[in-house]
Design a protein around this motif. Sequence first.
Motif, mmCIF file in Angstrom:
data_model
loop_
_atom_site.group_PDB
_atom_site.id
_atom_site.type_symbol
_atom_site.label_atom_id
_atom_site.label_comp_id
_atom_site.label_asym_id
_atom_site.label_seq_id
_atom_site.Cartn_x
_atom_site.Cartn_y
_atom_site.Cartn_z
ATOM 1 N N HIS A 447 -1.145 -16.134 -37.797
ATOM 2 C CA HIS A 447 0.067 -16.782 -37.313
ATOM 3 C C HIS A 447 -0.278 -17.866 -36.297
ATOM 4 O O HIS A 447 -1.070 -17.656 -35.383
ATOM 5 N N GLN A 448 0.316 -19.062 -36.488
ATOM 6 C CA GLN A 448 0.105 -20.176 -35.573
ATOM 7 C C GLN A 448 1.423 -20.493 -34.873
ATOM 8 O O GLN A 448 2.425 -20.797 -35.523
ATOM 9 N N SER A 449 1.397 -20.399 -33.586
ATOM 10 C CA SER A 449 2.603 -20.690 -32.820
ATOM 11 C C SER A 449 2.681 -22.187 -32.533
ATOM 12 O O SER A 449 1.663 -22.830 -32.213
ATOM 13 N N ALA A 450 3.881 -22.717 -32.647
ATOM 14 C CA ALA A 450 4.089 -24.132 -32.379
ATOM 15 C C ALA A 450 4.079 -24.396 -30.877
ATOM 16 O O ALA A 450 4.324 -23.486 -30.073
ATOM 17 N N PRO A 451 3.768 -25.626 -30.488
ATOM 18 C CA PRO A 451 3.839 -25.968 -29.069
ATOM 19 C C PRO A 451 5.227 -25.687 -28.515
ATOM 20 O O PRO A 451 6.232 -25.763 -29.238
ATOM 21 N N ARG A 452 5.264 -25.395 -27.250
ATOM 22 C CA ARG A 452 6.521 -25.052 -26.606
ATOM 23 C C ARG A 452 6.812 -26.064 -25.498
ATOM 24 O O ARG A 452 5.953 -26.367 -24.672
ATOM 25 N N ARG A 479 6.787 -32.106 -20.773
ATOM 26 C CA ARG A 479 5.481 -31.514 -21.076
ATOM 27 C C ARG A 479 5.664 -30.383 -22.071
ATOM 28 O O ARG A 479 6.642 -29.632 -22.003
ATOM 29 N N ALA A 480 4.773 -30.319 -23.022
ATOM 30 C CA ALA A 480 4.734 -29.209 -23.983
ATOM 31 C C ALA A 480 3.370 -28.537 -23.870
ATOM 32 O O ALA A 480 2.349 -29.185 -23.579
ATOM 33 N N VAL A 481 3.328 -27.210 -24.123
ATOM 34 C CA VAL A 481 2.057 -26.455 -24.063
ATOM 35 C C VAL A 481 1.822 -25.810 -25.417
ATOM 36 O O VAL A 481 2.757 -25.509 -26.167
ATOM 37 N N ALA A 543 5.710 -33.090 -30.263
ATOM 38 C CA ALA A 543 4.490 -32.618 -29.596
ATOM 39 C C ALA A 543 3.597 -31.970 -30.650
ATOM 40 O O ALA A 543 4.044 -31.117 -31.418
ATOM 41 N N THR A 544 2.300 -32.363 -30.687
ATOM 42 C CA THR A 544 1.361 -31.861 -31.696
ATOM 43 C C THR A 544 0.194 -31.181 -31.001
ATOM 44 O O THR A 544 -0.458 -31.774 -30.117
#
Length: 785
Positions: A447-452, A479-481, A543-544
């Motif tokens: 599972h790959q979580s998307a940026p938040r 800002r995204a993490v 955001a990538t």
Amino acid sequence: KNAKITLKCNTDSKCKRYKSGPLLVHASDKDSGRNAAIRYEVDDDHFSVNDHGDIEARKRLDADQKSQGYHIYRFNVTARDMGEPSLSAKALVHIRTENTNDEAPYFIPTRQYTAYVAEDAQGGTPIVTIQALDPDRDQVSYSFLTPEGEMTTTELFEIDKDTGLIKLRMGTKPEDLSQNGMHVYNLTVQAKDDGSCCDTASTVIHKEIATVLIGIADVNNNKPEFHKCSTYSSLAKVEEGIHKNGSVIIKVVATDDDSPPNGDIVYSLYYPKSESRKPFIIDPITGELRPSPYVMFDREKLPFEDVTVKATDKGERPLIGFCQFTVTVTDDNDNAPQFDRVSYETSISLNMDVGHSVVTVFADDRDAPPNARITYELKADETAGEEFADDPTYFNILKSESGEVTLTKSIPPEKTKFKFFVVANDNGSPEPQKSEVSVVINVQKSHQSAPRWIDSKDCPAQKEVNENVQVHSVFFLCRAVSGATPDNPISYSMSNGVKRSTNSENEFREFLEKRDGHDWVAVRNLKVLDYEKASNYTLTLTATDLRSGVTTDKQLRIFLLDKNDEVPRFTVDRFTGTIDEELTPQIFAQKSNNQPLTTVEAVDADSPGPQSEVRYRILKGPASNLFRIDERTGGIYPLAKFDREKNDSFILDVEARDGMDSDLPDSEGPNKDIVKVQIFIGDVNDNPPYFNKTSYNGRIAENAEIGQGVMTVKAHDADRDSNLKYDLKGKNSERIEFGVRADSGTIFVKEPLDFETRKEYSLTLLVTDGKHESNTTIFIHIEDV
């Protein structure tokens, strides 16, 4: 030997039938034979003589040339013998012709007269003088020929039986002239003699007729009106594009209650002097509005076009009417949908549940509904290779209008990537337009979580800012993490749509910043913003995660607050109005049904509110106290009674201002503009005509010909374009030997004069402008001949 012989003849037969003395000339010759044979000849071709000396008339003789009623022909008769050489003698012959009533009157200068009378003329106004001459010098009388017989009056007109002067019948009112829509009256006038020329009794009366056309001269007191102007905006439409042979958009119609030429209208288009773009043309006669062949209509840039049509009448002082409306630019399906990204790429885990949302695509269309009803569908990417041919079968568009792609069946363990197209269809007509975008979905084993995106006060979902914000201001700092490892690097990008509200004009841009070792993105404006062009924006940041390739979007909404940065703009650069002189404000209100002289209009492009609420006022000036203005409607009304002879127009400065202080640089108080308003004072017949002298003197010889002018007396009138008419009268309405030409004031000989009978005439010359009358005394002295 020479001799003098006098004969007396009538004009209509041979002289010998009316002899009162010898009609035979005789010469004798003392020779004999051939030398005594005599022949006679005359040197006047009116007469002939035979070998016996009998004189006869060869032509019709005339006794009408002189006022005495007779004419004397003088010629020589020569007697010549037949000898060699021939010898001759002469005798002078006088033949006096006596007048008979044998000729009818004739009209001068023509048998067809044309004259005009003002539409506001009163009863008694002189119109035209009809003149007929009788070669026999009889007295001539005049009358109208009507179905009822010979009359000196009709319903509207009367004729003086002695002078031939035609007037409006006493009691006639201006409204009577236009009854039944009549603009020209056709009268038949008869002139007949009375046989008073001759001593011989005659029962023969000669007559002649003439035609008199009397036109009603219009007064230009009505301006053109567009009675259906308010409906044109809902009817006028033009297709976008270029129109080389444009069809009629709409036919505007203005009416003018005046008669031609004052009621004839010429149409034109009004454009401000600063406006170089002129999108329409208009037929000056028909009022048909067409698109200019040199202008491109683009609904996506300008969905409405403003039009100001000007109608000008053809009066000496033209009156003007305006009509303002908008033309709707109808949509042509000339734009294909555009996706907000060049391509989409995201990552999902191998064990993602069926029905889960994978990615949402978005396309927009610059066209208007119904040419922008976008629906989505999936399509195989035939260029990607055989292994991707079935990829669209694993996914589905949840709702055709939404663009949300969901997983429809489990992912095979060996699958590492999906490739397919999403097609956007605008469903337009006559042919729908389509666009497609590539979608790449990477399959991760885990599972790959998307940026938040991190919530903060500097990165709200929406923000309000003033439209006059400085260029390069920071609107958002976000800002995204990474959803996997917080330290994964993040990149940012902004997607631009196809409409201004989705940043199609690149008014905003993202800027990557490094702060405290973290990746941030700042959104700044690159251009000056304008509420009137776009009041809100929707920006999409992506955001990538550069390690996993997983992306996530964030939408930011910007709402502009309108500032008072638009100046009210008058729709034309000069307004005009007209009011008749001598009207009090109360009477004007009654006559105009409380309508204003003219209405000024200014438009403020700011959003609704105090910043766009326009108020009007008349600035202080020479005429500012003579008029008032409704501060809300712009209607201008009179406050005084005017006299055109003192001032024929007034110029006002009218100011339009909005309702709050200006936000423009170096401005104080509200935004404002000024326009010139010219109020013309219409002339009414309020001044009597006048002569420069109380009496005038003229002289004429007693042998003056009928119709010969004696003198011309001119009257004056302070009113503009007054139509003066003249009449001449003797004392106690006696018959006089003179007449006057109604239009020019020229007094002429109407009947034969005789110094021995009367040496001086005292006459009254009258002049009228149709309402007022003045007079002067005319003395005419007869000179003896």
